[in-house]
Design a protein around this motif. Sequence first.
Motif, PDB file in Angstrom:
ATOM      1  N   GLY A 179      -7.901  25.646  43.293  1.00  0.00           N
ATOM      2  CA  GLY A 179      -7.827  24.796  44.477  1.00  0.00           C
ATOM      3  C   GLY A 179      -8.139  25.503  45.776  1.00  0.00           C
ATOM      4  N   ASP A 180      -8.082  26.820  45.784  1.00  0.00           N
ATOM      5  CA  ASP A 180      -8.416  27.589  46.982  1.00  0.00           C
ATOM      6  C   ASP A 180      -9.916  27.805  47.143  1.00  0.00           C
ATOM      7  N   TRP A 181     -10.676  27.508  46.135  1.00  0.00           N
ATOM      8  CA  TRP A 181     -12.124  27.704  46.182  1.00  0.00           C
ATOM      9  C   TRP A 181     -12.788  26.590  46.978  1.00  0.00           C
ATOM     10  N   PRO A 182     -14.024  26.825  47.442  1.00  0.00           N
ATOM     11  CA  PRO A 182     -14.776  25.736  48.084  1.00  0.00           C
ATOM     12  C   PRO A 182     -14.999  24.576  47.100  1.00  0.00           C
ATOM     13  N   VAL A 183     -15.137  23.379  47.636  1.00  0.00           N
ATOM     14  CA  VAL A 183     -15.201  22.171  46.815  1.00  0.00           C
ATOM     15  C   VAL A 183     -16.361  22.226  45.813  1.00  0.00           C
ATOM     16  N   LEU A 184     -17.522  22.677  46.222  1.00  0.00           N
ATOM     17  CA  LEU A 184     -18.661  22.714  45.311  1.00  0.00           C
ATOM     18  C   LEU A 184     -18.454  23.725  44.183  1.00  0.00           C
ATOM     19  N   VAL A 185     -17.807  24.824  44.466  1.00  0.00           N
ATOM     20  CA  VAL A 185     -17.506  25.814  43.430  1.00  0.00           C
ATOM     21  C   VAL A 185     -16.468  25.246  42.461  1.00  0.00           C
ATOM     22  N   GLN A 186     -15.491  24.531  42.988  1.00  0.00           N
ATOM     23  CA  GLN A 186     -14.515  23.862  42.127  1.00  0.00           C
ATOM     24  C   GLN A 186     -15.207  22.866  41.196  1.00  0.00           C
ATOM     25  N   ALA A 187     -16.114  22.078  41.760  1.00  0.00           N
ATOM     26  CA  ALA A 187     -16.836  21.088  40.948  1.00  0.00           C
ATOM     27  C   ALA A 187     -17.626  21.764  39.842  1.00  0.00           C
ATOM     28  N   LEU A 188     -18.271  22.867  40.149  1.00  0.00           N
ATOM     29  CA  LEU A 188     -19.022  23.607  39.146  1.00  0.00           C
ATOM     30  C   LEU A 188     -18.096  24.167  38.067  1.00  0.00           C
ATOM     31  N   PHE A 189     -16.956  24.709  38.487  1.00  0.00           N
ATOM     32  CA  PHE A 189     -15.983  25.235  37.524  1.00  0.00           C
ATOM     33  C   PHE A 189     -15.500  24.154  36.574  1.00  0.00           C
ATOM     34  N   TYR A 190     -15.104  23.013  37.118  1.00  0.00           N
ATOM     35  CA  TYR A 190     -14.589  21.940  36.277  1.00  0.00           C
ATOM     36  C   TYR A 190     -15.687  21.335  35.398  1.00  0.00           C
ATOM     37  N   LEU A 191     -16.908  21.303  35.892  1.00  0.00           N
ATOM     38  CA  LEU A 191     -18.024  20.823  35.083  1.00  0.00           C
ATOM     39  C   LEU A 191     -18.259  21.745  33.886  1.00  0.00           C
ATOM     40  N   ILE A 192     -18.285  23.043  34.139  1.00  0.00           N
ATOM     41  CA  ILE A 192     -18.494  24.004  33.051  1.00  0.00           C
ATOM     42  C   ILE A 192     -17.292  24.013  32.112  1.00  0.00           C
ATOM     43  N   ALA A 193     -16.089  24.015  32.662  1.00  0.00           N
ATOM     44  CA  ALA A 193     -14.881  24.042  31.828  1.00  0.00           C
ATOM     45  C   ALA A 193     -14.761  22.764  31.009  1.00  0.00           C
ATOM     46  N   GLY A 194     -15.170  21.648  31.548  1.00  0.00           N
ATOM     47  CA  GLY A 194     -15.026  20.388  30.844  1.00  0.00           C
ATOM     48  C   GLY A 194     -16.094  20.118  29.808  1.00  0.00           C
ATOM     49  N   ILE A 195     -17.302  20.570  30.053  1.00  0.00           N
ATOM     50  CA  ILE A 195     -18.394  20.269  29.119  1.00  0.00           C
ATOM     51  C   ILE A 195     -18.641  21.414  28.157  1.00  0.00           C
ATOM     52  N   ALA A 196     -18.916  22.576  28.672  1.00  0.00           N
ATOM     53  CA  ALA A 196     -19.341  23.686  27.817  1.00  0.00           C
ATOM     54  C   ALA A 196     -18.227  24.184  26.908  1.00  0.00           C
ATOM     55  N   TRP A 197     -17.053  24.390  27.464  1.00  0.00           N
ATOM     56  CA  TRP A 197     -16.006  25.031  26.672  1.00  0.00           C
ATOM     57  C   TRP A 197     -15.278  24.074  25.754  1.00  0.00           C
ATOM     58  N   ILE A 198     -15.219  22.813  26.097  1.00  0.00           N
ATOM     59  CA  ILE A 198     -14.520  21.876  25.200  1.00  0.00           C
ATOM     60  C   ILE A 198     -15.491  21.222  24.237  1.00  0.00           C
ATOM     61  N   TRP A 199     -16.586  20.717  24.701  1.00  0.00           N
ATOM     62  CA  TRP A 199     -17.420  19.880  23.840  1.00  0.00           C
ATOM     63  C   TRP A 199     -18.465  20.653  23.071  1.00  0.00           C
ATOM     64  N   ILE A 200     -19.057  21.658  23.650  1.00  0.00           N
ATOM     65  CA  ILE A 200     -20.176  22.314  22.977  1.00  0.00           C
ATOM     66  C   ILE A 200     -19.716  23.444  22.063  1.00  0.00           C
ATOM     67  N   LEU A 201     -18.968  24.379  22.600  1.00  0.00           N
ATOM     68  CA  LEU A 201     -18.647  25.570  21.808  1.00  0.00           C
ATOM     69  C   LEU A 201     -17.685  25.317  20.648  1.00  0.00           C
ATOM     70  N   PRO A 202     -16.483  24.811  20.876  1.00  0.00           N
ATOM     71  CA  PRO A 202     -15.575  24.675  19.730  1.00  0.00           C
ATOM     72  C   PRO A 202     -15.785  23.405  18.899  1.00  0.00           C
ATOM     73  N   LEU A 203     -16.273  22.336  19.502  1.00  0.00           N
ATOM     74  CA  LEU A 203     -16.335  21.088  18.757  1.00  0.00           C
ATOM     75  C   LEU A 203     -17.546  20.976  17.836  1.00  0.00           C
ATOM     76  N   LYS A 204     -18.626  21.644  18.152  1.00  0.00           N
ATOM     77  CA  LYS A 204     -19.803  21.561  17.297  1.00  0.00           C
ATOM     78  C   LYS A 204     -19.503  22.068  15.883  1.00  0.00           C
ATOM     79  N   PRO A 205     -18.934  23.274  15.722  1.00  0.00           N
ATOM     80  CA  PRO A 205     -18.600  23.700  14.356  1.00  0.00           C
ATOM     81  C   PRO A 205     -17.514  22.847  13.711  1.00  0.00           C
ATOM     82  N   LEU A 206     -16.568  22.369  14.509  1.00  0.00           N
ATOM     83  CA  LEU A 206     -15.496  21.536  13.961  1.00  0.00           C
ATOM     84  C   LEU A 206     -16.053  20.217  13.424  1.00  0.00           C
TER      85      LEU A 206
END
Length: 75
Positions: free
Chosen positions: A37-64
């Motif tokens: 929350g201390d980061w600039p808004v655009l950096v926060q948006a990028l973090f949540y975009l990467i954390a929400g898409i790449a780490w949850i849906w692509i990496l662990p769910l594809k093999p599962l």
Amino acid sequence: MTPQPQPSWRKPAGIFLIMLLIIVWAVLVASLSSWVGDWPVLVQALFYLIAGIAWIWILPLKPLLRWMELGRWRG
């Protein structure tokens, strides 16, 4: 008539693992919110975009999902 295939236990187990993974990941990301929350808004948006898409849906769910369907982790 052709015999019906037996239902696999992998699909209910996989659904349970997917739900567990989403809950654990949501708690982890929410615990970082005071730090992020201390980061600039655009950096926060990028973090949540990467954390929400790449780490949850692509990496662990594809093999599962592959395991649920085929019974093996690798293609």
